[in-house]
Design an enzyme around this catalytic site. Sequence first.
Site, PDB file in Angstrom:
ATOM      1  N   ASN A 284      34.004  52.360  35.409  1.00 15.65           N
ATOM      2  CA  ASN A 284      33.194  51.536  34.513  1.00 15.65           C
ATOM      3  C   ASN A 284      34.053  51.277  33.272  1.00 15.65           C
ATOM      4  OD1 ASN A 284      31.504  50.727  32.393  1.00 15.65           O
ATOM      5  ND2 ASN A 284      29.738  51.755  33.308  1.00 15.65           N
ATOM      6  N   ASP A 305      37.616  40.632  30.309  1.00 17.71           N
ATOM      7  CA  ASP A 305      36.986  39.491  30.995  1.00 17.71           C
ATOM      8  C   ASP A 305      35.761  39.972  31.765  1.00 17.71           C
ATOM      9  OD1 ASP A 305      36.434  37.015  32.095  1.00 17.71           O
ATOM     10  OD2 ASP A 305      37.983  37.153  33.643  1.00 17.71           O
ATOM     11  N   CYS A 345      32.072  34.531  29.855  1.00 14.57           N
ATOM     12  CA  CYS A 345      31.701  33.444  30.765  1.00 14.57           C
ATOM     13  C   CYS A 345      30.196  33.184  30.725  1.00 14.57           C
ATOM     14  CB  CYS A 345      32.168  33.735  32.179  1.00 14.57           C
ATOM     15  SG  CYS A 345      31.562  35.288  32.837  1.00 14.57           S
TER      16      CYS A 345
HETATM   17  N1  SAH Z   1      39.321  38.779  35.250  1.00 14.97           N
HETATM   18  C1  SAH Z   1      38.921  38.498  36.608  1.00 14.97           C
HETATM   19  C2  SAH Z   1      37.463  38.125  36.736  1.00 14.97           C
HETATM   20  C3  SAH Z   1      36.506  39.163  36.256  1.00 14.97           C
HETATM   21  S1  SAH Z   1      34.902  38.964  36.911  1.00 14.97           S
HETATM   22  C4  SAH Z   1      39.786  37.368  37.164  1.00 14.97           C
HETATM   23  O1  SAH Z   1      40.343  36.622  36.379  1.00 14.97           O
HETATM   24  O2  SAH Z   1      39.865  37.233  38.382  1.00 14.97           O
HETATM   25  C5  SAH Z   1      34.124  40.395  36.355  1.00 14.97           C
HETATM   26  C6  SAH Z   1      34.548  41.670  37.067  1.00 14.97           C
HETATM   27  O3  SAH Z   1      33.933  42.744  36.377  1.00 14.97           O
HETATM   28  C7  SAH Z   1      34.112  41.792  38.521  1.00 14.97           C
HETATM   29  O4  SAH Z   1      35.248  42.044  39.313  1.00 14.97           O
HETATM   30  C8  SAH Z   1      33.175  43.020  38.536  1.00 14.97           C
HETATM   31  O5  SAH Z   1      33.380  43.830  39.692  1.00 14.97           O
HETATM   32  C9  SAH Z   1      33.630  43.755  37.304  1.00 14.97           C
HETATM   33  N2  SAH Z   1      32.648  44.628  36.631  1.00 14.97           N
HETATM   34  C10 SAH Z   1      31.346  44.405  36.375  1.00 14.97           C
HETATM   35  N3  SAH Z   1      30.836  45.385  35.616  1.00 14.97           N
HETATM   36  C11 SAH Z   1      31.844  46.259  35.382  1.00 14.97           C
HETATM   37  C12 SAH Z   1      31.969  47.465  34.644  1.00 14.97           C
HETATM   38  N4  SAH Z   1      30.926  47.957  33.977  1.00 14.97           N
HETATM   39  N5  SAH Z   1      33.154  48.082  34.600  1.00 14.97           N
HETATM   40  C13 SAH Z   1      34.224  47.578  35.255  1.00 14.97           C
HETATM   41  N6  SAH Z   1      34.173  46.432  35.958  1.00 14.97           N
HETATM   42  C14 SAH Z   1      33.012  45.784  36.025  1.00 14.97           C
END
Ligand code: SAH
Length: 401
Positions: A284, A305, A345
């Site tokens: 996380n 992101d 986003c």
């Molecule tokens: N930067 C990436 C897109 C990110 S999309 C690119 O450019 O391809 C958001 C991502 O956050 C997803 O892969 C999802 O699995 C992850 N995610 C969601 N909640 C999260 C958390 N609490 N900790 C870590 N990752 C998380």
Amino acid sequence: MASASPSSAFIVTISRRGADRIRAGHVWVYRSDVVEAKDVPPGAVVTVQSGSDRSVRATRVLGSALYSSTSEIAIRMISRAPVENLDQLVRERIRAAIAYRERFVRDTNAYRVIFSEGDLLPGLIVDRYNDVLVFQVLAQAWDGPGMRELFLPELQNAFRPATIIERVDPRVRKLEQLPEKDTSLVSGTRSSAEFHMNGARFLFDALAGQKTGAFLDQRENYSAAAQYAQGEALDAFCYQGGFALHLARVCEKVTGVDSSRPALEAAEQNARLNGHEIEWIEANAFDLLRDYSDAGRQYDCIVLDPPAFARSRQNLPTALRGYKELNLRALKMLRPGGILVTCSCSYHVSAADLVETVAAAAADSHRIVRILENRGQSKDHPSILGIPETAYLKCLIANVS
Ligand code: SAH
């Protein structure tokens, strides 16, 4: 459901407020602005007219639209004049969308070919991953009989793809009361492809892992970030490694963090394909950033992101608290001269909201933050003035001292 024949058979009357919205350049009319939609079937192509509750006689034709019987967005305009030949309109829109990409999209064979409202084909998304095309319908009308035949042959002719895949978002199909179905091949037999962007190579598989493909909207931000990055980099919320792979070309060490194991497995495959060694951590990101910053870890570049925190306006305050927390942790961990790449986003988080949030984090962490670039989504996700919802991605690149 809709038929591909002339659109004038069904009529929807909308309020003055709805009509004003269309005249101002928007294409959506909310259900609350529909005055009358008598006998209009779900997903019909309709003629839209304005009229007040009292005098429907004083009407004026505003154009043609796609109707949804369930969505809060009852009407998505497709033309400001009544459409007689839907087939021709759709073909022309697709050709225009392709010509726009030929002109403005560079250094990749993976991009969004059709971006819904951004290409005046509301509710239709088409992505290209090299020789695989993936489409998604987000509105009832595109699911109707004869509707697929309006866009699939044109795409087939333009790209001669090995495969066409329909990607399904079960949540959208439920909202639009469309029958359940799975993501599947519509033509061809292969669901995977290798594609490239900015000189980096990626694997795509429509039927494996998270089934969401790549975040093509970040493509131009990847190379922008790589222009400034150096040293040790941390890519938080890395998914399949979009930023991390670009940073690995210019940084000594790159760590990617995501909570999804399938995403990290795809990321590692991508790293190997490019000959990069990247450390992937399944965690996380909130916990990891807190632990690392408490432990005094430092980086020269941090990318944030996260997924959309604000799905609606109501949870904007909670979302902003999330962004603040992440940015605060990142700022604490950046070495002097470090680079922060921070994204949102969520449409509901405006560019100004993000800047304000990072400014508050900068004040709390006693850092001076200089904005190098204030960016948005890649050009293959066109945002149209007058349709603010088409601009959703924000990406700030900053120098932190
Ligand atoms: N930067 C990436 C897109 C990110 S999309 C690119 O450019 O391809 C958001 C991502 O956050 C997803 O892969 C999802 O699995 C992850 N995610 C969601 N909640 C999260 C958390 N609490 N900790 C870590 N990752 C998380």
